[in-house]
Design a protein around this motif. Structure first.
Motif, PDB file in Angstrom:
ATOM      1  N   ASN A   1      27.313  91.785   5.309  1.00 52.32           N
ATOM      2  CA  ASN A   1      27.718  91.979   6.791  1.00 52.32           C
ATOM      3  C   ASN A   1      26.551  91.623   7.724  1.00 52.32           C
ATOM      4  O   ASN A   1      26.736  91.262   8.695  1.00 52.32           O
ATOM      5  N   ALA A   2      25.208  91.774   7.232  1.00 51.99           N
ATOM      6  CA  ALA A   2      24.210  91.424   8.088  1.00 51.99           C
ATOM      7  C   ALA A   2      23.987  90.125   8.422  1.00 51.99           C
ATOM      8  O   ALA A   2      23.483  89.874   9.650  1.00 51.99           O
ATOM      9  N   LEU A   3      24.412  89.354   7.333  1.00 50.15           N
ATOM     10  CA  LEU A   3      24.334  87.921   7.538  1.00 50.15           C
ATOM     11  C   LEU A   3      25.231  87.537   8.880  1.00 50.15           C
ATOM     12  O   LEU A   3      24.979  86.716   9.848  1.00 50.15           O
ATOM     13  N   MET A   4      26.390  88.070   8.934  1.00 51.43           N
ATOM     14  CA  MET A   4      27.603  87.921  10.091  1.00 51.43           C
ATOM     15  C   MET A   4      26.884  88.212  11.175  1.00 51.43           C
ATOM     16  O   MET A   4      26.876  87.513  12.455  1.00 51.43           O
ATOM     17  N   VAL A   5      26.282  89.501  11.414  1.00 55.51           N
ATOM     18  CA  VAL A   5      25.662  89.988  12.541  1.00 55.51           C
ATOM     19  C   VAL A   5      24.590  89.080  12.889  1.00 55.51           C
ATOM     20  O   VAL A   5      24.456  88.665  14.266  1.00 55.51           O
ATOM     21  N   GLU A   6      23.566  88.703  12.030  1.00 59.61           N
ATOM     22  CA  GLU A   6      22.510  87.689  12.340  1.00 59.61           C
ATOM     23  C   GLU A   6      23.099  86.535  12.755  1.00 59.61           C
ATOM     24  O   GLU A   6      22.757  85.878  14.159  1.00 59.61           O
ATOM     25  N   GLU A   7      24.117  86.056  12.289  1.00 56.72           N
ATOM     26  CA  GLU A   7      24.404  84.540  12.919  1.00 56.72           C
ATOM     27  C   GLU A   7      25.011  84.780  14.171  1.00 56.72           C
ATOM     28  O   GLU A   7      25.113  83.957  14.889  1.00 56.72           O
ATOM     29  N   GLU A   8      26.044  85.839  14.406  1.00 55.93           N
ATOM     30  CA  GLU A   8      27.017  85.717  15.519  1.00 55.93           C
ATOM     31  C   GLU A   8      26.183  86.458  16.799  1.00 55.93           C
ATOM     32  O   GLU A   8      26.515  86.209  17.866  1.00 55.93           O
ATOM     33  N   ILE A   9      25.096  87.307  16.475  1.00 52.60           N
ATOM     34  CA  ILE A   9      24.471  88.081  17.534  1.00 52.60           C
ATOM     35  C   ILE A   9      23.107  87.426  17.533  1.00 52.60           C
ATOM     36  O   ILE A   9      22.678  86.921  18.641  1.00 52.60           O
ATOM     37  N   CYS A  10      22.141  87.661  16.620  1.00 53.85           N
ATOM     38  CA  CYS A  10      20.922  87.300  16.812  1.00 53.85           C
ATOM     39  C   CYS A  10      20.667  85.888  16.762  1.00 53.85           C
ATOM     40  O   CYS A  10      19.681  85.405  17.723  1.00 53.85           O
ATOM     41  N   LYS A  11      21.135  85.040  16.306  1.00 63.23           N
ATOM     42  CA  LYS A  11      21.122  83.664  16.349  1.00 63.23           C
ATOM     43  C   LYS A  11      21.564  83.159  17.614  1.00 63.23           C
ATOM     44  O   LYS A  11      21.261  81.939  18.174  1.00 63.23           O
ATOM     45  N   ARG A  12      22.681  83.600  18.160  1.00 60.56           N
ATOM     46  CA  ARG A  12      23.024  83.167  19.344  1.00 60.56           C
ATOM     47  C   ARG A  12      22.415  83.771  20.662  1.00 60.56           C
ATOM     48  O   ARG A  12      23.058  83.245  21.624  1.00 60.56           O
ATOM     49  N   ALA A  13      21.671  84.971  20.358  1.00 53.32           N
ATOM     50  CA  ALA A  13      21.154  85.423  21.582  1.00 53.32           C
ATOM     51  C   ALA A  13      20.478  84.637  22.559  1.00 53.32           C
ATOM     52  O   ALA A  13      19.686  83.652  22.092  1.00 53.32           O
ATOM     53  N   ARG A  14      20.412  84.846  24.016  1.00 50.45           N
ATOM     54  CA  ARG A  14      19.783  83.753  24.811  1.00 50.45           C
ATOM     55  C   ARG A  14      18.697  84.484  25.106  1.00 50.45           C
ATOM     56  O   ARG A  14      17.816  83.662  25.927  1.00 50.45           O
ATOM     57  N   ALA A  15      18.079  85.627  24.778  1.00 52.10           N
ATOM     58  CA  ALA A  15      16.850  85.962  24.877  1.00 52.10           C
ATOM     59  C   ALA A  15      16.321  86.323  23.682  1.00 52.10           C
ATOM     60  O   ALA A  15      17.070  86.345  22.528  1.00 52.10           O
ATOM     61  N   THR A  16      15.159  87.089  23.668  1.00 53.49           N
ATOM     62  CA  THR A  16      14.503  87.463  22.185  1.00 53.49           C
ATOM     63  C   THR A  16      15.757  88.546  21.681  1.00 53.49           C
ATOM     64  O   THR A  16      16.162  89.274  22.242  1.00 53.49           O
ATOM     65  N   PRO A  17      15.999  88.261  20.543  1.00 53.01           N
ATOM     66  CA  PRO A  17      17.195  88.781  19.916  1.00 53.01           C
ATOM     67  C   PRO A  17      16.776  90.467  19.497  1.00 53.01           C
ATOM     68  O   PRO A  17      15.498  90.820  19.674  1.00 53.01           O
ATOM     69  N   PRO A  18      17.874  91.305  19.367  1.00 55.28           N
ATOM     70  CA  PRO A  18      17.820  92.673  19.191  1.00 55.28           C
ATOM     71  C   PRO A  18      17.075  92.378  17.678  1.00 55.28           C
ATOM     72  O   PRO A  18      17.110  91.954  16.836  1.00 55.28           O
ATOM     73  N   VAL A  19      16.611  94.069  17.318  1.00 51.77           N
ATOM     74  CA  VAL A  19      16.135  94.496  16.305  1.00 51.77           C
ATOM     75  C   VAL A  19      17.352  94.553  15.069  1.00 51.77           C
ATOM     76  O   VAL A  19      18.268  95.392  15.609  1.00 51.77           O
ATOM     77  N   LEU A  20      17.305  93.752  13.992  1.00 52.06           N
ATOM     78  CA  LEU A  20      18.371  94.086  13.146  1.00 52.06           C
ATOM     79  C   LEU A  20      17.729  94.692  11.939  1.00 52.06           C
ATOM     80  O   LEU A  20      17.037  94.078  11.246  1.00 52.06           O
ATOM     81  N   HIS A  21      18.549  95.963  11.478  1.00 51.76           N
ATOM     82  CA  HIS A  21      17.966  96.616  10.359  1.00 51.76           C
ATOM     83  C   HIS A  21      18.940  96.489   9.328  1.00 51.76           C
ATOM     84  O   HIS A  21      20.021  96.972   9.185  1.00 51.76           O
ATOM     85  N   ARG A  22      18.268  95.656   8.377  1.00 46.77           N
ATOM     86  CA  ARG A  22      19.072  95.161   7.228  1.00 46.77           C
ATOM     87  C   ARG A  22      18.639  96.363   6.047  1.00 46.77           C
ATOM     88  O   ARG A  22      17.728  96.952   6.135  1.00 46.77           O
ATOM     89  N   ILE A  23      19.705  96.143   5.074  1.00 51.11           N
ATOM     90  CA  ILE A  23      19.341  97.112   3.864  1.00 51.11           C
ATOM     91  C   ILE A  23      18.270  96.387   2.909  1.00 51.11           C
ATOM     92  O   ILE A  23      18.099  95.269   2.939  1.00 51.11           O
ATOM     93  N   SER A  24      17.731  97.263   2.009  1.00 50.92           N
ATOM     94  CA  SER A  24      16.772  96.458   1.140  1.00 50.92           C
ATOM     95  C   SER A  24      17.159  96.782  -0.216  1.00 50.92           C
ATOM     96  O   SER A  24      18.386  97.763  -0.169  1.00 50.92           O
ATOM     97  N   HIS A  25      16.637  96.514  -1.355  1.00 46.11           N
ATOM     98  CA  HIS A  25      17.181  96.711  -2.805  1.00 46.11           C
ATOM     99  C   HIS A  25      18.817  96.791  -2.938  1.00 46.11           C
ATOM    100  O   HIS A  25      19.156  97.692  -3.436  1.00 46.11           O
TER     101      HIS A  25
END
Ligand SMILES: O=C1O[C@H](COP(=O)(O)O)[C@@H](O)[C@H](O)[C@H]1O
Length: 230
Positions: free
Chosen positions: A80-104
């Motif tokens: 799910n994080a990859l989808m958010v990263e692709e559709e929001i963070c990588k498309r963002a027109r300015a410094t992207p938001p902080v995305l909190h991914r899971i670990s482990h």
């Protein structure tokens, strides 16, 4: 009371969700507040995230969290994080938001505990998200809380490990119902006629489906007319 906004098609429903999120983010920016948003995964909200990324100019104060995550590697197409990263963070027109991914991802209990601690550190011991976007599965699950699965009854921690989920992948983590209920604004997005039966159950307050237990904690259902002919 839950507001029901039924729109002609999935595109219009996603646009409504993008507009709601954008206006929430803009209000927080004006007040100088950090905003913590928990996002749905799956396929339905993808278009809403694209529209949001295209309309939003500043993400400085925005922290994106996952309402649930599948326990898979970061680059797995099921993430799910990859989808958010692709559709929001990588498309963002300015410094992207902080995305909190899971670990482990290979240890769901550790993943749930660590993500819960990260949430508590950011929002305190009784975390209150500013905005939660939920999806709805054909089987009536929301986030990764599945009907009849013990994880859907978790009450204490903000995040629960989900093992043996009926929908693959079987290992997941999810925000728990009390956290979803406490959020300042909780929106559920559903589109397509395969969501009609579970959505009817949610709107009837059927406790057999986890989102049916949100009660007044569910502010708005945004859907298309296929999911809710009215
Ligand atoms: O597995 C999941 O499914 C639900 C519903 O997804 P959709 O593809 O039917 O939109 C989603 O809300 C959840 O975040 C996801 O992990």
């Amino acid at each position: 009371m839950t507001v029901i906004t039924a729109l002609p098609d999935a595109e219009a429903a996603c646009r409504r969700v993008a507009n709601l999120l954008a206006s929430y983010i803009a209000d927080a920016r004006q007040l100088g507040n950090q905003v913590n948003v928990a996002l749905a995964g799956g396929s339905t909200p993808r278009r809403a995230y694209q529209l949001l990324a295209d309309m939003e100019g500043s993400w400085d104060h925005v922290h994106l969290w996952l309402g649930d995550e599948r326990c898979v590697p970061d680059d797995d197409p099921e993430s799910n994080a990859l989808m958010v990263e692709e559709e929001i963070c990588k498309r963002a027109r300015a410094t992207p938001p902080v995305l909190h991914r899971i670990s482990h991802y290979d240890r769901p209990d550790d993943a749930a505990w660590a993500y819960g601690m990260e949430i508590i550190e950011a929002m305190g011991p009784e975390p209150v998200f500013d905005f939660v976007l939920l999806g709805l599965g054909e089987d009536g699950h929301t986030a990764s809380l599945f009907p009849g699965h013990p994880a859907a009854a978790a009450e204490v921690a903000p995040v629960v490990a989900v093992r043996g989920a009926p929908k693959p992948p079987p290992d997941r983590i999810s925000l728990t119902l009390p956290v979803l209920r406490r959020a300042k604004k909780t929106i559920l997005l559903a589109a397509g006629d395969e969501k009609r039966e579970p959505l009817d159950r949610v709107l009837a307050g059927d406790e057999g489906v986890p989102p049916g237990r949100l009660g007044a904690g569910l502010d708005e259902v945004v859907c298309d007319v296929a999911a809710h002919p009215g």
